[in-house]
Motif scaffolding. Structure first.
Motif, PDB file in Angstrom:
ATOM      1  N   VAL A 262       0.843  -1.191   0.000  1.00 36.05           N
ATOM      2  CA  VAL A 262       0.000   0.000   0.000  1.00 36.05           C
ATOM      3  C   VAL A 262       0.883   1.247   0.000  1.00 36.05           C
ATOM      4  O   VAL A 262       1.865   1.329   0.747  1.00 36.05           O
ATOM      5  CB  VAL A 262      -0.923   0.023   1.239  1.00 36.05           C
ATOM      6  CG1 VAL A 262      -1.760   1.296   1.258  1.00 36.05           C
ATOM      7  CG2 VAL A 262      -1.827  -1.200   1.256  1.00 36.05           C
ATOM      8  N   TRP A 263       0.527   2.242  -0.837  1.00 37.05           N
ATOM      9  CA  TRP A 263       1.271   3.495  -0.882  1.00 37.05           C
ATOM     10  C   TRP A 263       0.842   4.389   0.258  1.00 37.05           C
ATOM     11  O   TRP A 263      -0.349   4.658   0.441  1.00 37.05           O
ATOM     12  CB  TRP A 263       1.050   4.210  -2.214  1.00 37.05           C
ATOM     13  CG  TRP A 263       1.698   3.548  -3.390  1.00 37.05           C
ATOM     14  CD1 TRP A 263       1.114   2.736  -4.315  1.00 37.05           C
ATOM     15  CD2 TRP A 263       3.077   3.644  -3.762  1.00 37.05           C
ATOM     16  NE1 TRP A 263       2.031   2.318  -5.238  1.00 37.05           N
ATOM     17  CE2 TRP A 263       3.250   2.860  -4.931  1.00 37.05           C
ATOM     18  CE3 TRP A 263       4.176   4.320  -3.233  1.00 37.05           C
ATOM     19  CZ2 TRP A 263       4.479   2.738  -5.568  1.00 37.05           C
ATOM     20  CZ3 TRP A 263       5.411   4.189  -3.868  1.00 37.05           C
ATOM     21  CH2 TRP A 263       5.554   3.416  -5.027  1.00 37.05           C
ATOM     22  N   ILE A 264       1.799   4.852   1.049  1.00 38.35           N
ATOM     23  CA  ILE A 264       1.525   5.820   2.102  1.00 38.35           C
ATOM     24  C   ILE A 264       2.433   7.030   1.881  1.00 38.35           C
ATOM     25  O   ILE A 264       3.427   6.945   1.167  1.00 38.35           O
ATOM     26  CB  ILE A 264       1.767   5.242   3.507  1.00 38.35           C
ATOM     27  CG1 ILE A 264       3.255   4.860   3.676  1.00 38.35           C
ATOM     28  CG2 ILE A 264       0.859   4.045   3.761  1.00 38.35           C
ATOM     29  CD1 ILE A 264       3.615   4.480   5.097  1.00 38.35           C
ATOM     30  N   GLN A 265       2.062   8.160   2.494  1.00 37.32           N
ATOM     31  CA  GLN A 265       2.884   9.360   2.364  1.00 37.32           C
ATOM     32  C   GLN A 265       3.773   9.527   3.603  1.00 37.32           C
ATOM     33  O   GLN A 265       3.278   9.494   4.736  1.00 37.32           O
ATOM     34  CB  GLN A 265       2.007  10.603   2.195  1.00 37.32           C
ATOM     35  CG  GLN A 265       1.422  10.754   0.803  1.00 37.32           C
ATOM     36  CD  GLN A 265       0.780  12.098   0.605  1.00 37.32           C
ATOM     37  OE1 GLN A 265       0.151  12.642   1.504  1.00 37.32           O
ATOM     38  NE2 GLN A 265       0.933  12.672  -0.569  1.00 37.32           N
ATOM     39  N   VAL A 266       5.056   9.720   3.347  1.00 34.94           N
ATOM     40  CA  VAL A 266       6.031   9.884   4.419  1.00 34.94           C
ATOM     41  C   VAL A 266       6.613  11.293   4.339  1.00 34.94           C
ATOM     42  O   VAL A 266       7.119  11.705   3.288  1.00 34.94           O
ATOM     43  CB  VAL A 266       7.163   8.845   4.306  1.00 34.94           C
ATOM     44  CG1 VAL A 266       8.216   9.081   5.384  1.00 34.94           C
ATOM     45  CG2 VAL A 266       6.592   7.434   4.411  1.00 34.94           C
ATOM     46  N   PRO A 267       6.546  12.074   5.439  1.00 33.95           N
ATOM     47  CA  PRO A 267       7.049  13.459   5.401  1.00 33.95           C
ATOM     48  C   PRO A 267       8.570  13.527   5.363  1.00 33.95           C
ATOM     49  O   PRO A 267       9.255  12.738   6.008  1.00 33.95           O
ATOM     50  CB  PRO A 267       6.498  14.066   6.691  1.00 33.95           C
ATOM     51  CG  PRO A 267       6.272  12.899   7.601  1.00 33.95           C
ATOM     52  CD  PRO A 267       5.899  11.751   6.717  1.00 33.95           C
ATOM     53  N   ARG A 268       9.074  14.507   4.608  1.00 34.41           N
ATOM     54  CA  ARG A 268      10.507  14.796   4.567  1.00 34.41           C
ATOM     55  C   ARG A 268      10.894  15.781   5.674  1.00 34.41           C
ATOM     56  O   ARG A 268      12.023  15.815   6.117  1.00 34.41           O
ATOM     57  CB  ARG A 268      10.872  15.387   3.199  1.00 34.41           C
ATOM     58  CG  ARG A 268      10.815  14.391   2.041  1.00 34.41           C
ATOM     59  CD  ARG A 268      12.148  13.679   1.891  1.00 34.41           C
ATOM     60  NE  ARG A 268      12.150  12.731   0.801  1.00 34.41           N
ATOM     61  CZ  ARG A 268      12.426  13.035  -0.473  1.00 34.41           C
ATOM     62  NH1 ARG A 268      12.689  14.283  -0.803  1.00 34.41           N
ATOM     63  NH2 ARG A 268      12.430  12.094  -1.391  1.00 34.41           N
ATOM     64  N   TYR A 269       9.962  16.643   6.083  1.00 33.27           N
ATOM     65  CA  TYR A 269      10.230  17.617   7.121  1.00 33.27           C
ATOM     66  C   TYR A 269       8.912  17.989   7.789  1.00 33.27           C
ATOM     67  O   TYR A 269       7.828  17.620   7.318  1.00 33.27           O
ATOM     68  CB  TYR A 269      10.912  18.872   6.554  1.00 33.27           C
ATOM     69  CG  TYR A 269      10.140  19.577   5.469  1.00 33.27           C
ATOM     70  CD1 TYR A 269       9.193  20.550   5.782  1.00 33.27           C
ATOM     71  CD2 TYR A 269      10.359  19.282   4.118  1.00 33.27           C
ATOM     72  CE1 TYR A 269       8.482  21.205   4.788  1.00 33.27           C
ATOM     73  CE2 TYR A 269       9.657  19.925   3.120  1.00 33.27           C
ATOM     74  CZ  TYR A 269       8.719  20.888   3.458  1.00 33.27           C
ATOM     75  OH  TYR A 269       8.014  21.526   2.472  1.00 33.27           O
ATOM     76  N   THR A 270       8.990  18.691   8.906  1.00 32.17           N
ATOM     77  CA  THR A 270       7.801  19.136   9.621  1.00 32.17           C
ATOM     78  C   THR A 270       7.855  20.654   9.782  1.00 32.17           C
ATOM     79  O   THR A 270       8.859  21.292   9.453  1.00 32.17           O
ATOM     80  CB  THR A 270       7.704  18.498  11.024  1.00 32.17           C
ATOM     81  OG1 THR A 270       8.748  19.031  11.848  1.00 32.17           O
ATOM     82  CG2 THR A 270       7.832  16.978  10.934  1.00 32.17           C
ATOM     83  N   PHE A 271       6.779  21.221  10.301  1.00 36.10           N
ATOM     84  CA  PHE A 271       6.690  22.663  10.512  1.00 36.10           C
ATOM     85  C   PHE A 271       6.795  23.016  11.992  1.00 36.10           C
ATOM     86  O   PHE A 271       6.414  24.118  12.394  1.00 36.10           O
ATOM     87  CB  PHE A 271       5.374  23.197   9.938  1.00 36.10           C
ATOM     88  CG  PHE A 271       5.275  23.049   8.447  1.00 36.10           C
ATOM     89  CD1 PHE A 271       5.965  23.889   7.608  1.00 36.10           C
ATOM     90  CD2 PHE A 271       4.489  22.040   7.887  1.00 36.10           C
ATOM     91  CE1 PHE A 271       5.876  23.754   6.224  1.00 36.10           C
ATOM     92  CE2 PHE A 271       4.389  21.895   6.518  1.00 36.10           C
ATOM     93  CZ  PHE A 271       5.090  22.750   5.678  1.00 36.10           C
TER      94      PHE A 271
END
Length: 280
Positions: A262-271
């Motif tokens: 399953v494709w999930i989204q993984v963050p490269r950075y946060t705010f």
């Protein structure tokens, strides 16, 4: 249109136009700084685009939200609006070629060429789509709504205030200007070095303003061209250093990673730690 509605539209400006349009009320053309064009010439140009892109009377439009081709039959023009400095917007009604009950409202965004003699098509977006209602269908507004339905008339003295839709317009202009012939925005992944062809899906709201950096930014959804499940969250950073709103940076915020099929989204950075406020 009643005199009372017309008077209210004149007082309230673009915000009233957007509300009235959603309610199905006919609205007058808004003033625009393009004297060589009017609702009739914009309608003619829109119908020309529809004819050029149709085959055997069927207008094929790839809906990025659904990631599928819509096979539509043109019915009529619903409303044409001009927005000073931003172009013309024509909203046209279509129906599904196999089921006339399923209606769509499509927005066509045009801007005059530099010579001022013709209108360039910038983008097409679905404004309303069909939703099952008993034995039939009704048209419902797609969310989030396109930025050109968001403007509100500023009060005197507030003309320099940057609105959220101003930022969204600058980003949409950047996307439209930098798309290739296939409609893809090619973005280089600084981490892998890969150039990724991306299809614009939608822009998130609200728009944020970073107080310290003096930048606005918005998150957007893109999908890798040719894939149905690989979604990227792309952040656009906008500033006014040139005296106008321009995209100053484009960053990949989240990337698709396949886990257990399953494709999930993984963050490269946060705010985290960033001091920002919401732009209305």
């Amino acid at each position: 249109m009643s005199a009372m509605v017309t008077s209210a539209l004149r007082r309230w400006g673009a915000a009233a136009v957007a509300v009235a349009f959603c309610l199905g009320v006919a609205v007058p053309v808004m003033a625009a700084d393009y004297p060589d064009f009017d609702d009739a010439s914009v309608t003619q140009r829109t119908e020309q685009v529809i004819k050029e892109r149709s085959k055997d009377g069927v207008f094929v439009f790839h809906d990025p939200k659904l990631d599928e081709d819509l096979n539509l039959v043109y019915e009529k023009m619903r409303v044409v609006r001009g927005m000073k400095g931003y172009g013309w917007f024509a909203n046209a009604i279509f129906h599904d070629k196999d089921d006339p009950r399923k209606q769509y409202a499509l927005d066509f965004w045009f801007k005059p060429q530099r010579d001022g003699d013709s209108l360039d098509l910038i983008d097409i977006r679905v404004q309303k789509g069909p939703k099952r209602d008993g034995d039939g269908y009704i048209m419902v507004t797609r969310l989030p709504v396109a930025w050109w339905w968001l403007p509100v008339q500023e009060h005197p003295g507030d003309m320099e205030v940057v609105r959220a839709w101003h930022v969204m317009s600058a980003i949409h202009n950047y996307i439209a200007k930098n798309k290739d012939a296939n409609g893809a925005l090619e973005l280089k992944d600084d981490k892998t070095g890969e150039t990724i062809p991306l299809e614009f899906v939608e822009m998130h709201q609200p728009i944020r303003y970073l107080k310290k950096e003096g930048h606005y930014f918005a998150c957007t959804d893109f999908r890798r061209m040719g894939s149905k499940d690989e979604y990227y969250d792309i952040d656009f950073w906008v500033d006014e250093k040139s005296g106008r709103l321009d995209v100053s940076d484009v960053k990949i915020h989240k990337v698709p990673v396949k886990e257990d099929g399953v494709w999930i989204q993984v963050p490269r950075y946060t705010f985290e730690g960033m001091d920002f406020e919401i732009t209305q």
